[in-house]
Design a protein around this motif. Structure first.
Motif, PDB file in Angstrom:
ATOM      1  N   THR A 216      37.283  43.055  31.068  1.00  0.00           N
ATOM      2  CA  THR A 216      38.216  41.976  32.104  1.00  0.00           C
ATOM      3  C   THR A 216      39.677  42.581  32.262  1.00  0.00           C
ATOM      4  OG1 THR A 216      36.892  40.064  30.792  1.00  0.00           O
ATOM      5  CG2 THR A 216      38.767  39.556  32.135  1.00  0.00           C
ATOM      6  N   ARG A 217      40.227  42.655  33.123  1.00  0.00           N
ATOM      7  CA  ARG A 217      41.656  43.291  33.339  1.00  0.00           C
ATOM      8  C   ARG A 217      42.556  42.092  33.747  1.00  0.00           C
ATOM      9  NH1 ARG A 217      39.090  46.832  32.107  1.00  0.00           N
ATOM     10  NH2 ARG A 217      38.858  48.904  33.001  1.00  0.00           N
ATOM     11  N   ALA A 218      42.089  40.915  34.514  1.00  0.00           N
ATOM     12  CA  ALA A 218      43.102  40.192  34.760  1.00  0.00           C
ATOM     13  C   ALA A 218      42.268  38.678  35.268  1.00  0.00           C
ATOM     14  CB  ALA A 218      43.742  40.623  36.148  1.00  0.00           C
ATOM     15  N   ILE A 219      43.024  37.679  35.385  1.00  0.00           N
ATOM     16  CA  ILE A 219      42.619  36.405  35.900  1.00  0.00           C
ATOM     17  C   ILE A 219      43.236  36.160  37.242  1.00  0.00           C
ATOM     18  CG2 ILE A 219      42.496  33.786  35.434  1.00  0.00           C
ATOM     19  CD1 ILE A 219      42.723  34.422  32.361  1.00  0.00           C
ATOM     20  N   VAL A 220      42.533  35.710  38.135  1.00  0.00           N
ATOM     21  CA  VAL A 220      42.970  35.433  39.369  1.00  0.00           C
ATOM     22  C   VAL A 220      42.852  33.892  39.673  1.00  0.00           C
ATOM     23  CG1 VAL A 220      42.804  36.001  41.941  1.00  0.00           C
ATOM     24  CG2 VAL A 220      42.407  37.713  40.235  1.00  0.00           C
ATOM     25  N   LYS A 221      43.994  33.462  39.980  1.00  0.00           N
ATOM     26  CA  LYS A 221      44.163  31.957  40.289  1.00  0.00           C
ATOM     27  C   LYS A 221      44.310  31.850  41.685  1.00  0.00           C
ATOM     28  CE  LYS A 221      45.890  27.489  38.720  1.00  0.00           C
ATOM     29  NZ  LYS A 221      44.382  26.703  38.886  1.00  0.00           N
ATOM     30  N   ILE A 222      43.415  31.154  42.646  1.00  0.00           N
ATOM     31  CA  ILE A 222      43.643  31.158  43.785  1.00  0.00           C
ATOM     32  C   ILE A 222      43.839  29.622  44.257  1.00  0.00           C
ATOM     33  CG2 ILE A 222      42.687  31.324  46.227  1.00  0.00           C
ATOM     34  CD1 ILE A 222      40.782  33.514  44.822  1.00  0.00           C
ATOM     35  N   HIS A 223      44.939  29.543  45.075  1.00  0.00           N
ATOM     36  CA  HIS A 223      45.242  27.780  45.549  1.00  0.00           C
ATOM     37  C   HIS A 223      44.451  27.466  46.777  1.00  0.00           C
ATOM     38  CE1 HIS A 223      47.301  24.281  46.412  1.00  0.00           C
ATOM     39  NE2 HIS A 223      47.717  24.583  47.575  1.00  0.00           N
ATOM     40  N   PRO A 224      43.499  26.405  46.266  1.00  0.00           N
ATOM     41  CA  PRO A 224      42.690  26.177  47.680  1.00  0.00           C
ATOM     42  C   PRO A 224      43.424  25.560  48.633  1.00  0.00           C
ATOM     43  CG  PRO A 224      42.014  25.051  45.419  1.00  0.00           C
ATOM     44  CD  PRO A 224      43.219  25.611  45.173  1.00  0.00           C
ATOM     45  N   SER A 225      44.150  26.118  49.447  1.00  0.00           N
ATOM     46  CA  SER A 225      45.183  25.654  50.122  1.00  0.00           C
ATOM     47  C   SER A 225      44.802  25.073  51.597  1.00  0.00           C
ATOM     48  CB  SER A 225      45.981  27.067  50.628  1.00  0.00           C
ATOM     49  OG  SER A 225      45.256  27.748  51.394  1.00  0.00           O
ATOM     50  N   ASN A 226      43.357  25.052  51.992  1.00  0.00           N
ATOM     51  CA  ASN A 226      43.185  24.428  53.011  1.00  0.00           C
ATOM     52  C   ASN A 226      42.138  23.192  53.157  1.00  0.00           C
ATOM     53  OD1 ASN A 226      41.085  25.889  52.527  1.00  0.00           O
ATOM     54  ND2 ASN A 226      41.259  27.443  54.236  1.00  0.00           N
ATOM     55  N   PHE A 227      42.095  22.781  51.739  1.00  0.00           N
ATOM     56  CA  PHE A 227      40.909  21.622  51.517  1.00  0.00           C
ATOM     57  C   PHE A 227      41.599  20.915  50.204  1.00  0.00           C
ATOM     58  CE2 PHE A 227      38.405  22.721  48.158  1.00  0.00           C
ATOM     59  CZ  PHE A 227      38.686  24.185  48.027  1.00  0.00           C
ATOM     60  N   THR A 228      41.161  19.584  50.258  1.00  0.00           N
ATOM     61  CA  THR A 228      41.365  18.911  49.067  1.00  0.00           C
ATOM     62  C   THR A 228      40.074  18.489  48.506  1.00  0.00           C
ATOM     63  OG1 THR A 228      41.964  16.874  50.333  1.00  0.00           O
ATOM     64  CG2 THR A 228      43.901  18.019  49.504  1.00  0.00           C
ATOM     65  N   MET A 229      39.947  18.398  46.900  1.00  0.00           N
ATOM     66  CA  MET A 229      38.814  17.836  46.405  1.00  0.00           C
ATOM     67  C   MET A 229      39.200  16.618  45.423  1.00  0.00           C
ATOM     68  SD  MET A 229      36.244  20.649  44.805  1.00  0.00           S
ATOM     69  CE  MET A 229      37.193  21.159  43.548  1.00  0.00           C
ATOM     70  N   HIS A 230      38.675  15.684  45.593  1.00  0.00           N
ATOM     71  CA  HIS A 230      38.910  14.401  45.019  1.00  0.00           C
ATOM     72  C   HIS A 230      37.555  14.055  43.800  1.00  0.00           C
ATOM     73  CE1 HIS A 230      42.490  13.700  47.033  1.00  0.00           C
ATOM     74  NE2 HIS A 230      41.571  14.067  48.247  1.00  0.00           N
ATOM     75  N   GLY A 231      37.875  13.232  43.133  1.00  0.00           N
ATOM     76  CA  GLY A 231      36.894  12.635  42.003  1.00  0.00           C
ATOM     77  C   GLY A 231      36.921  13.297  40.698  1.00  0.00           C
ATOM     78  N   PHE A 232      35.566  13.839  40.367  1.00  0.00           N
ATOM     79  CA  PHE A 232      35.456  14.633  39.255  1.00  0.00           C
ATOM     80  C   PHE A 232      35.597  15.864  39.133  1.00  0.00           C
ATOM     81  CE2 PHE A 232      32.315  15.532  35.742  1.00  0.00           C
ATOM     82  CZ  PHE A 232      33.161  14.855  34.251  1.00  0.00           C
ATOM     83  N   THR A 233      37.240  16.100  39.228  1.00  0.00           N
ATOM     84  CA  THR A 233      37.433  17.401  39.250  1.00  0.00           C
ATOM     85  C   THR A 233      38.278  17.932  38.261  1.00  0.00           C
ATOM     86  OG1 THR A 233      39.363  17.049  40.676  1.00  0.00           O
ATOM     87  CG2 THR A 233      37.444  17.398  41.753  1.00  0.00           C
ATOM     88  N   SER A 234      38.391  19.019  37.969  1.00  0.00           N
ATOM     89  CA  SER A 234      39.392  19.855  36.767  1.00  0.00           C
ATOM     90  C   SER A 234      39.545  21.107  37.127  1.00  0.00           C
ATOM     91  CB  SER A 234      39.043  19.444  35.327  1.00  0.00           C
ATOM     92  OG  SER A 234      38.092  20.142  34.983  1.00  0.00           O
ATOM     93  N   SER A 235      40.760  21.496  36.927  1.00  0.00           N
ATOM     94  CA  SER A 235      41.074  23.093  36.850  1.00  0.00           C
ATOM     95  C   SER A 235      42.064  23.464  35.905  1.00  0.00           C
ATOM     96  CB  SER A 235      41.619  23.515  38.461  1.00  0.00           C
ATOM     97  OG  SER A 235      42.877  22.760  38.588  1.00  0.00           O
ATOM     98  N   VAL A 236      42.506  24.662  35.613  1.00  0.00           N
ATOM     99  CA  VAL A 236      43.073  25.085  34.424  1.00  0.00           C
ATOM    100  C   VAL A 236      44.370  25.359  34.848  1.00  0.00           C
ATOM    101  CG1 VAL A 236      43.112  26.482  32.555  1.00  0.00           C
ATOM    102  CG2 VAL A 236      40.962  25.888  33.419  1.00  0.00           C
ATOM    103  N   ALA A 237      45.355  24.959  34.140  1.00  0.00           N
ATOM    104  CA  ALA A 237      46.826  25.158  34.559  1.00  0.00           C
ATOM    105  C   ALA A 237      47.135  26.679  34.445  1.00  0.00           C
ATOM    106  CB  ALA A 237      47.682  24.061  33.783  1.00  0.00           C
ATOM    107  N   VAL A 238      48.325  27.321  35.021  1.00  0.00           N
ATOM    108  CA  VAL A 238      48.568  28.435  34.749  1.00  0.00           C
ATOM    109  C   VAL A 238      48.971  28.820  33.483  1.00  0.00           C
ATOM    110  CG1 VAL A 238      50.422  30.215  35.265  1.00  0.00           C
ATOM    111  CG2 VAL A 238      49.094  28.895  37.206  1.00  0.00           C
ATOM    112  N   ALA A 239      49.643  27.721  32.711  1.00  0.00           N
ATOM    113  CA  ALA A 239      50.328  27.905  31.510  1.00  0.00           C
ATOM    114  C   ALA A 239      49.160  28.308  30.442  1.00  0.00           C
ATOM    115  CB  ALA A 239      51.055  26.744  31.079  1.00  0.00           C
ATOM    116  N   ASP A 240      47.924  27.404  30.807  1.00  0.00           N
ATOM    117  CA  ASP A 240      46.867  27.609  29.820  1.00  0.00           C
ATOM    118  C   ASP A 240      46.244  29.066  29.826  1.00  0.00           C
ATOM    119  OD1 ASP A 240      47.380  25.236  28.534  1.00  0.00           O
ATOM    120  OD2 ASP A 240      46.047  24.072  30.124  1.00  0.00           O
TER     121      ASP A 240
END
Ligand SMILES: *Cc1c(COP(=O)(O)O)cnc(C)c1O
Length: 437
Positions: A216-240
């Motif tokens: 493992t060399r890196a973590i890539v976090k991509i902003h899902p920029s063209n849709f929204t997801m609602h309901g039972f969702t969670s993602s991990v903050a950059v700080a974590d």
């Protein structure tokens, strides 16, 4: 009656068709050749002469026909009035440039000191002033790098920081950005292996932590920029994510440099880097409001590796782009932000005036919501209004000069003034009048 001798026949008007060399020597056509190149002028001359030979026009009309059929510019791309209310319209070239950016790009069109220190006469870092301005605009950024577009910025950052290894990406962030292009495929095209973590709707820090391995060399976090997801969702903050001790590459997509109250869900470079992202990447022609480019901002050591990677040379932008970016950043508010912040009352006033000038009733001015577009801030609706016209007008508007691209919705053609500079209102009214006729 004996047949008439050939030389006694009626005068053949085709003999009066002006010759090519005569036409090309005409001052107006010479001037056109200077603007457009000789090829298009010769083509127009040939076409008009042929029309005269077929008798469709008279020989006397050849010159004016040539002049009226010449293309308006040397390039075929045409300026369009964007009446869709979509600020970053991908099919209309995303961000319209500020006058300052256009002027800077024109000025850089000739020889320019893009890589030369005029004081010492030595080679200098390409577009140092732009890089300095970017770093200054984004507090926690130590260094900046510029590429030809946002996808190239992702490609380069991932290759330089994770080449030959593996990157972790949440399954909720494996997005298609448009025209069939998918970010996961872009990432794997670099030879980097994707290690998907979590699920479509929920990814936890423990998912990332459990996936870290020797490659493992890196973590890539991509902003899902063209849709929204609602309901039972969670993602991990950059700080974590940053707490896991691996480089974090955050693809922001849209190019907000700082938090923006109008777009509360859009990530920005300042916040992401302050939270511990190693580098952020984004586009230059989305919310940044400039020419097509990609920006990389972040820690000095990581940006230096990115800058020195061989691929950096393959995806570098040209001098006019660098000039346009700098003018966008340091110059007056770019048109994208004027359109996003367009005052609804002022829009309504302009639209009512437009309706009145066309003799349409005030009831045809209807409320609509504009969009940010260009794969940015998908959930955001911008309050505004539009002039509703019969749906058939949409086609005639596109075919006009200038072409007007309106929005077709519920069998109506909606003309939204949000993205049209008020200085073009007259031109728009004329275009609509012509389309209605
Ligand atoms: C738009 C976008 C890209 C691609 O940027 P381009 O400038 O179009 O190359 C990459 N990632 C995200 C999240 C985007 O929104």
């Amino acid at each position: 009656m004996p047949p008439a001798a050939p030389d006694a026949g009626p005068h053949d008007p085709r003999r009066d068709i002006p010759r090519t060399d005569v036409l090309l020597a005409d001052p107006a056509l010479k001037d056109a050749a200077r603007r457009l190149g000789e090829g298009p002028v010769r083509t127009a001359v040939r076409t008009a002469q042929e029309a005269a030979r077929r008798g469709e026009i008279t020989p006397g009309e050849v010159r004016t026909t040539v002049l009226s059929t010449l293309p308006p510019g040397a390039a075929s791309l045409r300026p369009v009035l964007n009446a869709t209310g979509v600020v970053l319209h991908t099919n209309l070239g995303r961000a319209p440039l500020s006058e300052a950016a256009v002027a800077a790009m024109v000025a850089a069109g000739g020889y320019t000191d893009v890589e030369l220190d005029l004081t010492t006469g030595r080679r200098s870092r390409r577009a140092q002033a732009l890089l300095d301005a970017l770093v200054e605009a984004v507090g926690p950024a130590q260094a900046a790098h510029v590429t030809g577009n946002g996808a190239a910025a992702v490609l380069l950052a991932v290759t330089a920081l994770a080449g030959g290894g593996e990157v972790l990406v949440s399954r909720g962030e494996l997005v298609e950005i448009g025209d069939g292009f998918r970010l996961p495929e872009l990432l794997t095209s670099t030879g980097v292996r994707l290690h998907e973590v979590g699920t479509t709707n929920r990814t936890h820090l423990a998912d990332y932590a459990a996936a870290v391995g020797p490659d493992t060399r890196a973590i890539v976090k991509i902003h899902p920029s063209n849709f929204t997801m609602h309901g039972f969702t969670s993602s991990v903050a950059v700080a974590d994510l940053a707490g896991l001790g691996l480089p974090v590459i955050h693809d922001l997509g849209s190019g907000l440099l700082r938090p923006e109250p109008l777009l509360p869900d859009e990530p920005d470079a300042t916040t992401s880097l302050a939270q511990g992202a190693t580098v952020v990447t984004c586009s230059g022609d989305k919310l940044f409001g400039g020419p097509q480019a990609g920006l990389v901002l972040g820690r000095a050591s990581a940006v230096e590796r990115i800058r020195r990677h061989p691929l950096a040379r393959a995806v570098r932008p040209d001098k006019t782009t660098l000039a346009g970016l700098e003018a966008t950043l340091t110059g007056p508010v770019p048109p994208v932000w004027e359109a996003l912040y367009a005052d609804p009352h002022a829009l309504r006033h302009r639209t009512l005036q437009l309706a009145a000038s066309l003799g349409r009733p005030a009831e045809d001015v209807v409320p609509v919501s504009g969009r940010v577009g260009g794969g940015s801030a998908p959930g955001v609706e911008l309050a505004g209004c539009a002039l509703a016209l019969p749906v058939a007008v949409a086609h005639a508007l596109r075919a006009g000069n200038p072409p007007v691209v309106a929005r077709v919705e519920h069998d109506r053609c909606l003309v939204d003034l949000r993205c049209i500079p008020s200085t073009s209102d007259e031109e728009l009214a004329t275009a609509i009048r012509t389309a209605l006729a």
